[in-house]
Design a protein around this motif. Structure first.
Motif: not given
Length: 214
Positions: A70, A182-183, A185-189
């Motif tokens: 995503s 997303k990796y 269930s973890t989002w990185q922004t």
């Protein structure tokens, strides 16, 4: 008799040689810890004249050591003092298909274009989108889906805007953008912004001189 033996655990390759038949060789492998990271940068004019055009240049990248799902980058257009005119997509390091969505002050996100190829640079006239009176494009959103490690912009995407002629001298035009992926269930922004000072030249009328003569 000696014979080479090969083992592969994850991405690690072991090359060992048996010294005698039946020998047991112990090998250990450890998975590298997941490191998540994304980056976005934004560049534009330091100053701009009211009523003129300016362009923003954007860079994005997946700096994680794992693929991200995503993956997106998003630009919020500073409609308080500018109007979007032209968007160029740029090109990217991995061959993927993606889509672009846009949002207005009257409507939620809609698809601007789909099935785009990351190796091609496209241009879209945002000011040519059919809209109602008073409606303006407020956001653009690039949706890439899953991207590999090292995915990044190669030729920078750009956004051109018209600065409103009614803008006040000294007004700070702030453009904001963000990126994410997303990796599991973890989002990185990550976020970026660029501030441009609007300058408005005012012409001082000549002074009125008293009439002289006879």
């Amino acid at each position: 008799m000696t014979a080479p033996a090969f083992w592969q655990l994850d991405a690690t390759v072991f090359d060992e040689t048996l010294e005698y038949s039946g020998q047991i060789i112990k090998l250990s492998a450890y998975d590298k810890p997941v490191s998540l990271g994304v980056t976005i940068t934004k560049r534009g004019n330091a100053e701009v004249l009211a009523g003129s055009q300016m362009r923003y240049d954007i860079t994005v990248a997946n700096t994680s050591n794992v693929p991200l799902e995503s993956f997106f980058w998003h630009d919020r257009i500073p409609t308080d003092a500018a109007r979007a005119t032209v968007l160029t997509t740029g090109t990217y390091s991995a061959r993927l298909n993606y889509r672009i969505l846009y949002k207005t002050n009257y409507r939620d996100y809609r698809v601007l274009a789909s099935n785009l190829l990351t190796s091609s640079d496209y241009s879209f006239a945002l000011n040519a989108i059919p809209m109602q009176a008073g409606e303006v494009v407020t956001d653009v959103y690039f949706d890439f889906g899953k991207v590999p490690v090292g995915f990044q912009s190669v030729k920078n995407p750009t956004l051109t805007v018209n600065v409103l002629p009614t803008a006040v001298n000294g007004y700070q035009l702030v453009n904001r953008a963000d990126v994410g992926g997303k990796y599991q269930s973890t989002w990185q922004t990550a976020q970026a912004s660029w501030v441009t000072i609007i300058r408005k030249l005012t012409v001082t009328p000549p002074p009125t001189l008293p009439k002289t003569g006879y």
